[in-house]
Design an enzyme around this catalytic site. Sequence first.
Site, PDB file in Angstrom:
ATOM      1  N   ALA A 238      -1.406  12.029   1.445  1.00 15.76           N
ATOM      2  CA  ALA A 238      -2.127  12.967   2.306  1.00 15.76           C
ATOM      3  C   ALA A 238      -3.531  13.245   1.765  1.00 15.76           C
ATOM      4  O   ALA A 238      -4.462  13.474   2.539  1.00 15.76           O
ATOM      5  CB  ALA A 238      -1.345  14.267   2.457  1.00 15.76           C
ATOM      6  N   ALA A 239      -3.687  13.222   0.459  1.00 13.25           N
ATOM      7  CA  ALA A 239      -5.016  13.298  -0.155  1.00 13.25           C
ATOM      8  C   ALA A 239      -5.495  11.849  -0.266  1.00 13.25           C
ATOM      9  O   ALA A 239      -5.187  11.145  -1.222  1.00 13.25           O
ATOM     10  CB  ALA A 239      -4.943  13.956  -1.523  1.00 13.25           C
TER      11      ALA A 239
ATOM     12  N   GLU B 119      -2.901  -4.799  -3.176  1.00 13.04           N
ATOM     13  CA  GLU B 119      -3.404  -5.723  -4.199  1.00 13.04           C
ATOM     14  C   GLU B 119      -3.457  -5.060  -5.565  1.00 13.04           C
ATOM     15  O   GLU B 119      -3.021  -5.629  -6.571  1.00 13.04           O
ATOM     16  CB  GLU B 119      -4.816  -6.222  -3.826  1.00 13.04           C
ATOM     17  CG  GLU B 119      -4.874  -6.959  -2.517  1.00 13.04           C
ATOM     18  CD  GLU B 119      -5.167  -6.084  -1.300  1.00 13.04           C
ATOM     19  OE1 GLU B 119      -5.738  -6.604  -0.332  1.00 13.04           O
ATOM     20  OE2 GLU B 119      -4.816  -4.874  -1.308  1.00 13.04           O
TER      21      GLU B 119
ATOM     22  N   CYS C  27     -10.077  -4.887   0.387  1.00 18.95           N
ATOM     23  CA  CYS C  27     -11.158  -3.910   0.494  1.00 18.95           C
ATOM     24  C   CYS C  27     -12.088  -4.047  -0.717  1.00 18.95           C
ATOM     25  O   CYS C  27     -11.775  -4.757  -1.679  1.00 18.95           O
ATOM     26  CB  CYS C  27     -10.588  -2.493   0.578  1.00 18.95           C
ATOM     27  SG  CYS C  27      -9.900  -1.859  -0.974  1.00 18.95           S
TER      28      CYS C  27
ATOM     29  N   CYS D 298     -10.493  -3.112  -4.102  1.00 21.42           N
ATOM     30  CA  CYS D 298      -9.555  -4.142  -4.580  1.00 21.42           C
ATOM     31  C   CYS D 298     -10.302  -5.374  -5.069  1.00 21.42           C
ATOM     32  O   CYS D 298      -9.920  -5.969  -6.078  1.00 21.42           O
ATOM     33  CB  CYS D 298      -8.570  -4.522  -3.481  1.00 21.42           C
ATOM     34  SG  CYS D 298      -7.294  -3.264  -3.237  1.00 21.42           S
TER      35      CYS D 298
ATOM     36  N   ASN E  61       0.831  -1.197   0.000  1.00 24.79           N
ATOM     37  CA  ASN E  61       0.000   0.000   0.000  1.00 24.79           C
ATOM     38  C   ASN E  61       0.869   1.252   0.000  1.00 24.79           C
ATOM     39  O   ASN E  61       1.947   1.289   0.589  1.00 24.79           O
ATOM     40  CB  ASN E  61      -1.002  -0.005   1.157  1.00 24.79           C
ATOM     41  CG  ASN E  61      -0.385  -0.149   2.539  1.00 24.79           C
ATOM     42  OD1 ASN E  61       0.546  -0.913   2.733  1.00 24.79           O
ATOM     43  ND2 ASN E  61      -0.927   0.576   3.500  1.00 24.79           N
TER      44      ASN E  61
END
Length: 162
Positions: free
Chosen positions: A67-68, A76, A113, A116, A63
């Site tokens: 910040a955004a 994945e 998630c 994904c 991952n």
Amino acid sequence: MAKKVNLNIEIIAYSNLEELSNEDQKLLSLAEKATFSSYAPYSNFNVGAALILENGEIISGNNQENAAYPSGMCAERTAMYFAGATYPNKTIKTIAIAARKGEENTFIPISPCGACRQAMLEYEAKQEKPIRVIMKGVNDIYELASVSDLLPFKFTQKDLFE
């Protein structure tokens, strides 16, 4: 009249790493290793993924936060998108996923998630072959035969054109 519908998803639960094939052990090990180079300064939740293609090529991803928040990318998708860009016509056989919190060395149960799951399903539909999913837990390792098992009410390109 309403009726009850049962969904049956087969999950294989392994109690230790040695029960997996050598190839699956290697994938899971690489997914775990990838967590240590993830960029997760905001969530402190490190996720790694490793996948193997039909030609034996193994690709890892992790991952990458931003910040955004919507600009980040999950492990994945990082691995799958790299595979799609680098080996566009190669089938993905299996993806392994692992996660841990912060600096801890204990891996926690994780499943992909929703975003994904949908992206993985797209690759599975594109290649017209299932992608096995291996997920590392604290005490167990879970295997699903197909991404479709993670998303039983799936939305694919067939829904757009039929």
